[in-house]
Design a protein around this motif. Structure first.
Motif, short mmCIF file in Angstrom:
data_model
loop_
_atom_site.label_atom_id
_atom_site.label_comp_id
_atom_site.label_asym_id
_atom_site.label_seq_id
_atom_site.Cartn_x
_atom_site.Cartn_y
_atom_site.Cartn_z
N VAL B 41 9.79 -2.14 -4.17
CA VAL B 41 9.15 -3.02 -3.20
C VAL B 41 8.63 -2.15 -2.08
O VAL B 41 9.38 -1.56 -1.34
N PRO B 43 5.85 1.06 -0.74
CA PRO B 43 6.06 1.09 0.70
C PRO B 43 5.24 -0.01 1.41
O PRO B 43 4.11 -0.24 1.05
N ARG B 44 5.90 -0.66 2.36
CA ARG B 44 5.24 -1.74 3.07
C ARG B 44 5.62 -1.68 4.54
O ARG B 44 6.61 -1.04 4.90
N LEU B 50 7.83 1.37 8.44
CA LEU B 50 7.48 1.55 7.03
C LEU B 50 8.73 1.57 6.19
O LEU B 50 9.68 2.29 6.49
N LEU B 51 8.75 0.74 5.16
CA LEU B 51 9.96 0.62 4.34
C LEU B 51 9.61 0.75 2.86
O LEU B 51 8.54 0.35 2.42
N LEU B 52 10.53 1.33 2.14
CA LEU B 52 10.42 1.38 0.68
C LEU B 52 11.78 1.01 0.12
O LEU B 52 12.79 1.63 0.45
N ASP B 53 11.81 -0.07 -0.67
CA ASP B 53 13.07 -0.46 -1.29
C ASP B 53 12.94 -0.37 -2.79
O ASP B 53 11.95 -0.79 -3.37
#
Lengths: 780, 176
Positions: B41, B43-44, B50-53
């Motif tokens: 999910v 990077p957003r 900025l997050l990357l899950d």
């Protein structure tokens, strides 16, 4: 499409045909499962994604860490036994899909490998094995493996082959090589070696015994510059060996271990879980960066300026380890003066990293004890590779993190020959004579590449080599022997490489598959994969204090091990007495320092030496002065700058504004996909299913300006040519930067557009991380 | 020995896809259905950050599995230790369970025309081993632990449900 087909309301993919729907509805009606009707309109994949999204929610803020149970080495599993659950025999071996060399177990039933798993008894991996390693069976039994030697019968590259016997192949090779040597002289044959894979030392010996130069495993772009820099400063490859077990702060520079060093990733995640801080330097939000406390998003290729900026913060704020610097470092004054030239404002201007972030990272690294640095490829592919390597080594040195528990350690000496640092010494006496050494292609311009600091892989410079093949200057090179190296894809400027290889008089390749390089060859030799080889190996980059066992568990008809190929070739070419009689003798030879024979080692399974620290205390460091050199005498001798400095990449908006007008975006290559290794493994269906397409990473702003949508085919152009890949639009990448995938075959090969002429000084590294490009929607 | 549960720690997942291949190898599957599947999910950008899950998704072996209820031939059953299994012999390939699972965990094998899903490596567990994905998990995101250990680790705050497979993440503290 037929009428009645049902498509997912969320993603639009076909869920089921009309016929299936009728059947499902019939079952639902018969069994009165009315509540199911609603779910019929969304595909399982979307439901899974929706569930995941509901899990992570939208208003995320990182809070405390969930405690973590570290993996433990389980003692109850013995290396060799029958598995009563599956009835398979289990053998201990070592995976060499990449060069990490992870302990693995191979499960054999009725003479066939049924499974490959991690080895829970391993002190290093503790039972894990990555996706690539677990897919090894797919490589071993791949239907497209080359199974017998072949001779080209059609035009070069036409793809027409004749199967021949090994005897015939070796005779042909011997005769042709001797012919060419007689006509064009000794230096007209160059050897090419692929990535380090257990047989590296054997190949070194082969090279030396034959008295040829080689183009090493791409070392100018990988490992040699950073290891050389580390050796220049401390006399040991300390920067390759961060000690994760005790570290409290990890500075990860230009690498993404989950994709490239899974075992390092495992240790890092364990360290992070027990509270170690993580600083990541990467132009994109990689998997590692997404876990970081501080992420420095730098302009590709400006690593040295960032390093100098950090050195300046640490020195000017007095955060360095004064005791260690006074006692063990030389040249601190000079370094201080140099670092002063890089105040935070200047560092920010060059690197695009906000100055407060640089300062924060420098302070965190310097004040957290102990702290380690993990570094990799990005340091070897910019405008001044040695300076970048010097910066990281000096950061570790002035903060007193050299050879301390939790810092960067001096790897202990392992009782086996042919490791990463001394593989060229396996047969010293037959190395090139002084006179011929000086004739090494590119040796004068790039002394460190020719082995001046790091003797592991003295190497011909790529661009100079291709030019020698194409023009005959400074002397003709007419034949090559290439062992496990896909040069036509993996080396910068593929067009030039391919052209050069095609113009050779004679070209032999040993490999597993029909790669684009093999397609150009005259003779093809089928090599063996890791489950078909036996050897004792060490790799200080992953396992600092162990010698590992690789055992042959199966044999495929027609494929020879790398050792056998090299030994038999040596016999025919007339220098057999400098190699070995057979593989067994070679294995015994490299184990000599341990006092064990191969059979004894096989019984034992592993040799571990204790990991010790502060090894420099009694006798000093392994440098000329016995101290850590911050101003390097050896570089001075080479008439070079003895201190780290920042050199703008040869192609950048700053150094070549006129090129930037036409090619406005910064091109960075080299990011790896977690399921592939270099140019390999795209032909393994299980892995390709996970990562089907080469993806070029773009900022939404860049994409928007050019009318590019997610998944569109994008053409990336440089003055050298163009390549295509699918657009992956993501907000983490800078709008001025484009990152392309590497090592895909065909039109998506990044090396179609990379430059190999403008190289970094001293090491001749191609500046693969920082060139210029423009992009457009593909015209198809 | 007490029954163990599978904890998926989202904080530790590094997106290496090892679990997917470990699963495929253990169950001797080729390309096609991916019982264990890693989802990315991002990077957003959320609230300027900025997050990357990344995390693995697999059958969560519910306490009250709807697939068991929906299967018209009774081919799906929940074992005493909580593992939900599909009996290959009994499955008729009608595909109803695929739509009965709210999490999209059951997938059709088009070639053999039977439904399949994660069995939590039941045969390995019965033999005293960890599931293959757990043994090979590099980041330590998948852990096979007892209920007690789980309570100690998750501190009862950041977790989902009471099923055999439970997700935990430090990120949920605020959300809950």
């Amino acid at each position: 499409m037929t009428s009645g087909d049902v498509f997912c309301q969320r993603c639009g993919n076909l869920i089921m045909s009309g016929k299936t729907q009728t059947e499902v509805l019939r079952v639902i009606n018969e069994n009165r499962l009315d509540e199911l009707r609603d779910q019929l309109m969304i595909c399982p994949q979307c439901r899974r994604e929706m569930f995941s999204l509901s899990l992570i929610g939208s208003d995320l803020k990182k809070v405390s860490k969930v405690p973590y149970v570290p993996k433990r080495r389980s003692e109850d599993i013995r290396p060799l036994k029958m598995d009563s659950r599956t009835g398979a025999e289990v053998f201990k071996s070592e995976c060499f899909i990449c060069n990490s060399g992870c302990d693995a177990t191979v499960w054999v039933k009725d003479g066939e490998v049924v499974k490959v798993e991690g080895d829970p008894s391993s002190p290093v991996t503790k039972g894990v094995l990555c996706a690539k390693g677990l897919a090894s069976k797919q490589i071993l039994y791949h239907p497209k493996r080359i199974k017998h030697p072949m001779e080209r019968i059609g035009e070069r590259g036409e793809g027409k082959w004749r199967s021949i016997s090994w005897d015939e192949a070796l005779d042909l090779i011997t005769n042709r090589f001797k012919e060419i040597e007689n006509i064009y002289g000794q230096d007209s044959i160059v050897l090419a070696q692929g990535t380090s894979r257990g047989w590296t030392a054997c190949f070194s010996r082969f090279t030396n015994a034959w008295g040829k130069q080689r183009t090493g495993p791409g070392v100018a772009q990988c490992a040699l510059p950073r290891i050389s820099a580390s050796l220049l400063v401390t006399g040991s490859p300390v920067m390759e060996c961060p000690d994760y077990e005790y570290t409290n702060c990890m500075l990860v520079w230009g690498t993404n271990p989950p994709a490239t060093w899974p075992v390092k990733a495992m240790s890092m995640m364990q360290a992070r879980a027990r509270g170690a801080r993580l600083i990541v330097i990467d132009p994109i939000l990689s998997e590692t960066a997404s876990k970081a406390d501080i992420w420095l998003k730098l302009r590709p290729g400006t690593d040295a300026a960032l390093g100098l900026g950090m050195l300046n913060v640490i020195i000017s704020e007095g955060l360095f380890d004064k005791g260690f610097v006074d006692k063990w470092c030389l040249g601190f004054e000079e370094l201080t003066r140099r670092a002063k030239e890089y105040p935070l404002e200047r560092a920010e201007e060059i690197t695009w990293v906000p100055k407060e972030v640089i300062a924060k990272a420098a302070r965190l690294y310097a004040t957290t004890k102990p702290a380690s640095i993990t570094q990799a490829l990005a340091l070897d592919q910019n405008g001044d590779t040695i300076s970048t390597g010097l910066c990281t080594a000096m950061l570790a040195a002035i903060t007193g993190n050299i050879d301390t528990p939790g810092g960067n350690i001096i790897p202990p000496h392992l009782p086996v020959l042919g490791g990463l640092i001394d593989s060229d010494h396996v047969l010293k006496e037959r190395c090139l004579s002084k006179e011929r050494h000086e004739k090494r292609l590119g040796g004068k311009e790039y002394p460190l590449l020719a082995g001046e600091a790091c003797v592991t892989f003295p190497t011909a410079h790529n661009f100079t080599l291709w030019k020698a093949i194409l023009t005959g200057e400074p002397y003709p090179v007419r034949a090559m022997y290439c062992h496990g190296n896909n040069m036509a894809i993996a080396y910068p400027n593929s067009r030039m490489v391919t052209e050069a290889l095609r113009s050779l008089d004679f070209f032999v390749v040993a490999d597993l598959f029909m790669t684009p390089t093999v397609e150009i060859a005259d003779i093809v030799l089928p090599a063996a994969s890791w489950m078909e080889r036996s050897i004792a190996t060490e790799n200080i980059q992953v396992s600092y204090n162990n010698v590992h066992l690789q055992q042959k568990v199966v044999e495929l008809d027609g494929c020879w091990t790398d050792y056998k190929i090299l030994i038999e070739l040596a016999k025919r070419l007339g220098f057999g007495e400098f190699m070995f009689r057979n593989e067994e003798e070679y294995r015994d030879h490299i184990l000599k320092p341990s006092g064990m024979t191969w059979q004894e080692f096989k019984e034992k399974g592993i040799i571990s030496v204790p990991l010790t620290f502060y090894k420099y205390e009694p006798n000093g460091f392994n440098t000329q002065s016995g101290k850590v050199e911050l101003s390097i005498q050896k570089l001075m001798d080479l008439a070079s700058d003895p201190l780290p400095t920042y050199r703008e990449p040869s192609e950048s908006p700053v150094s070549t504004p006129e090129v930037a007008k036409e090619y406005p975006l910064i091109l960075t290559t080299g990011a790896r996909e977690p399921v592939f290794r270099h140019s390999e493994l795209r032909n393994v269906p299980l892995l390709r299913e996970i990562w089907p397409n080469p993806m070029v990473k773009l900022n939404p702003q860049t994409a928007g300006d050019l009318g590019i949508n997610e998944g569109d085919l994008v053409m990336v152009e440089t003055p050298r040519g163009s390549m295509t890949a699918k657009a992956w639009i993501r907000p983490d990448i800078d709008p001025r930067v484009v990152q392309v995938p590497t090592h895909w075959w065909g039109d998506s090969n990044a090396n179609l557009i990379t430059d190999n002429e403008k190289c970094a000084p001293l090491t001749g590294s191609a500046q693969l991380r920082c060139q210029l490009c423009r992009i457009s929607r593909g015209r198809f | 020995m007490p029954d163990k549960i599978l904890m998926v720690d989202i904080d530790q997942c590094i997106g290496c896809y090892t679990c997917e291949i470990a699963c495929k190898q253990e169950n001797e599957m080729g390309t096609g259905p991916r019982w264990c599947r890693v989802l990315r999910v991002g990077p957003r950008e959320i609230q300027g950050e900025l997050l990357l899950d990344i995390f693995p998704t697999l059958c969560i072996h519910c306490d009250n599995p709807t697939c068991v209820y929906f299967c018209p031939v009774g081919a799906i059953a929940r074992r005493e230790d909580g593992i939900v299994l599909i009996d290959k012999e009994q499955c008729t390939g009608c595909g109803v369970c695929v739509y009965g699972c709210p999490y999209g965990a059951i997938l059709m094998d088009e070639e053999e025309n039977i439904a399949g899903k994660c069995s939590l490596c039941a045969s390995r567990i019965d033999y005293g081993l960890e599931p293959s994905c757990v043994q090979h998990c590099i980041g330590g995101a998948l852990q096979f632990i007892t209920e007690e250990e789980f309570v100690r680790i998750s501190q009862g705050t950041h977790m989902t449900g009471t099923s055999k497979v439970r997700y935990v993440s430090s990120k949920w503290k605020l959300a809950l």
